[in-house]
Design a protein around this motif. Structure first.
Motif, mmCIF file in Angstrom:
data_model
loop_
_atom_site.group_PDB
_atom_site.id
_atom_site.type_symbol
_atom_site.label_atom_id
_atom_site.label_comp_id
_atom_site.label_asym_id
_atom_site.label_seq_id
_atom_site.Cartn_x
_atom_site.Cartn_y
_atom_site.Cartn_z
ATOM 1 N N GLU A 92 5.652 11.888 -6.886
ATOM 2 C CA GLU A 92 4.291 11.480 -6.541
ATOM 3 C C GLU A 92 3.262 12.543 -6.929
ATOM 4 O O GLU A 92 2.128 12.208 -7.275
ATOM 5 N N VAL A 93 3.633 13.823 -6.873
ATOM 6 C CA VAL A 93 2.730 14.855 -7.396
ATOM 7 C C VAL A 93 2.482 14.620 -8.878
ATOM 8 O O VAL A 93 1.337 14.667 -9.352
ATOM 9 N N ASP A 122 -5.607 13.406 -10.067
ATOM 10 C CA ASP A 122 -6.402 13.078 -8.885
ATOM 11 C C ASP A 122 -6.285 14.152 -7.814
ATOM 12 O O ASP A 122 -7.274 14.482 -7.137
ATOM 13 N N LEU A 123 -5.099 14.709 -7.635
ATOM 14 C CA LEU A 123 -4.921 15.798 -6.683
ATOM 15 C C LEU A 123 -5.708 17.031 -7.118
ATOM 16 O O LEU A 123 -6.356 17.690 -6.296
ATOM 17 N N ASP A 124 -5.648 17.336 -8.406
ATOM 18 C CA ASP A 124 -6.374 18.507 -8.901
ATOM 19 C C ASP A 124 -7.884 18.345 -8.748
ATOM 20 O O ASP A 124 -8.602 19.317 -8.494
ATOM 21 N N VAL A 180 -0.168 15.606 -1.409
ATOM 22 C CA VAL A 180 0.508 14.345 -1.741
ATOM 23 C C VAL A 180 1.284 13.827 -0.539
ATOM 24 O O VAL A 180 1.407 12.606 -0.349
ATOM 25 N N GLN A 181 1.782 14.723 0.299
ATOM 26 C CA GLN A 181 2.450 14.269 1.522
ATOM 27 C C GLN A 181 1.450 13.617 2.471
ATOM 28 O O GLN A 181 1.712 12.548 3.021
ATOM 29 N N THR A 220 -5.022 8.289 -12.159
ATOM 30 C CA THR A 220 -5.643 8.723 -13.408
ATOM 31 C C THR A 220 -4.568 9.257 -14.341
ATOM 32 O O THR A 220 -3.802 10.156 -13.964
ATOM 33 N N LEU A 221 -4.482 8.711 -15.538
ATOM 34 C CA LEU A 221 -3.500 9.198 -16.508
ATOM 35 C C LEU A 221 -3.892 10.590 -16.978
ATOM 36 O O LEU A 221 -5.074 10.921 -17.052
ATOM 37 N N PRO A 222 -2.903 11.441 -17.313
ATOM 38 C CA PRO A 222 -3.247 12.727 -17.925
ATOM 39 C C PRO A 222 -4.157 12.514 -19.124
ATOM 40 O O PRO A 222 -3.980 11.559 -19.906
#
Length: 428
Positions: free
Chosen positions: A60-61, A67-69, A95-96, A142-144
């Protein structure tokens, strides 16, 4: 949120988070495939649920990395370095909390010990800033950036948007049946939907080993698109077929069930062990050969050859999100060179009047369409043999050129398919 940091040895679940950190480092820094790296990263973790958690956190990361970044960068005065341990630990914690449903206090409690001797206050502060804002991640990950640009250039902006939407949807579980005549029986018994003879798509994600028909080998798990190459071989009637790069054996079993005399070749002894186990479970037979196709050659030519070539695997990104972070233009070019070599060798092993099917689980033209065009130009003794509608699953059609290309939008309203390229050649 209190800043009384817990002692590392007092934190339940910490070994799984440490393993997830090692696993992500193996994928993002060393370029190792997720499914191969998890064994080494999870050493010392015996519990199956904990090992599953390691995989879930890392996967999931990788799926939500941009998006997390964006959340992390929005909560810091200066962007953290891309390879900073603090950034990776924040990804794991966020992510958790935002995807896996872990309470925020538990997510941060298991994250802080991962930066012992490092910027714990920074990690704690950024996590608190982000979670207090109650962010909602986008419905479509979001794709890389490089991937989205590459796919949009090849297929158009609509494909890239379809790919992002498909990324958020859990892939369906497809079954290939040993006896296609029993399609209606198994679709009814398992409560699934059939999109082709010999196929059932399950309605949920129950443990497949617990389902009726597994123990007796009546079916095996195989994505609908992945089953198309062997479908294009037709009935074997005892004729000889070479299944090249055969492991883990889905296509080998299809061919054996269709009456072919199968020689299955792969260079990975470990993966061939799984193929052998699958054959034993289904009661099907094939000659299994461990060899590198660049050196091996058959004793005699065959009536048919199926080459499911090594590729970037970008077509199975929904199941393996690591590929979008490990694979770039350089790797695609290297794999395309290997595919051309193997395709040229395989062509010599097809008898006149026989067929050659080439396939890749890739969304890159260099590994699909470009290979087919180049092969036909270099081999005037081969002609493209377009599949007929009754050879393909429902609502999957051959292109105007005569090959089959599945994209993220294919069957999207029914759960989609893996991304595949399949072409059949006839030796004149």
């Amino acid at each position: 949120m209190s800043c009384n940091f817990p002692r590392s040895d007092d934190v339940p679940g910490l070994p799984a988070r440490r393993a997830a950190l090692r696993l992500l480092d193996a994928v993002l820094r060393r370029g190792e495939p997720l499914e191969l790296a998890i064994h080494g990263a999870s050493q010392g973790i015996a519990d199956r649920a904990d090992r599953a958690l390691v995989h879930a956190i890392a996967a999931e990361v990788l799926r939500r990395l941009p998006d997390l970044d964006a959340l992390i960068d929005g909560a810091t005065r200066q962007p953290l370095p891309e390879d900073a341990k603090a950034r990776m630990v924040l990804r794991i914690a966020l992510v958790q909390a935002l995807v896996l449903g872990t309470p925020a206090h538990a997510a941060i409690a298991t994250a802080l010990p991962l930066v012992d001797g490092g910027p714990r206050k920074l990690v704690h502060g950024v996590f608190g800033t982000v979670t207090r804002a109650a962010p909602v991640l986008p419905d479509s990950p979001t794709l890389p950036e490089g991937v989205a640009e590459r796919w949009a250039k090849q297929w158009g902006d609509a494909m890239a948007k379809d790919a992002a939407r498909a990324y958020a949807v859990r892939p369906p579980v497809d079954l290939s049946l040993r006896d296609p005549a029993q399609t209606a029986h198994w679709a009814t018994l398992l409560g699934g939907e059939s999109l082709a003879p010999g196929h059932v798509r399950l309605p949920d994600h129950a443990t497949v080993t617990d389902l009726a028909g597994f123990a007796e080998g009546a079916w095996w798990v195989q994505d609908l698109a992945a089953a198309i190459p062997a479908r294009l071989m037709g009935a074997g009637s005892g004729r000889a077929v070479l299944d090249l790069c055969a492991a883990p054996g889905g296509k080998t079993m299809q061919l054996a069930a269709a009456g072919w005399n199968v020689t299955a070749v792969d260079q990975s002894a470990r993966r061939l062990q799984r193929l052998t186990e699958n054959l034993a479970r289904t009661g099907l037979a094939a000659q299994v050969v461990t060899a590198d196709l660049r050196q091996w050659q058959p004793v005699e030519s065959a009536d048919a050859v199926l080459l499911d070539a090594p590729c970037s695997a970008t077509g199975i990104y929904r199941r393996h999100p690591d590929v979008l972070h490990r694979i770039g233009s350089r790797q695609i070019a290297e794999l395309a060179d290997l595919q051309a070599q193997l395709l040229n060798r395989a062509a010599h092993w097809v008898r006149p009047g026989g067929v050659l099917v080439y396939a890749t689980c890739s969304l890159e033209r260099a590994e699909g369409e470009d290979q087919a065009v180049r092969f036909l130009a270099a081999h005037p003794d081969f002609a493209l043999d377009a599949p007929t509608p009754d050879e393909l699953p429902r609502d999957v059609a051959a292109s105007a050129q005569g090959w089959v290309r599945t994209l993220p939008g294919t069957l999207a309203d029914r759960g989609g398919t893996d991304g595949f390229f399949i072409v059949r050649f006839f030796r004149t």
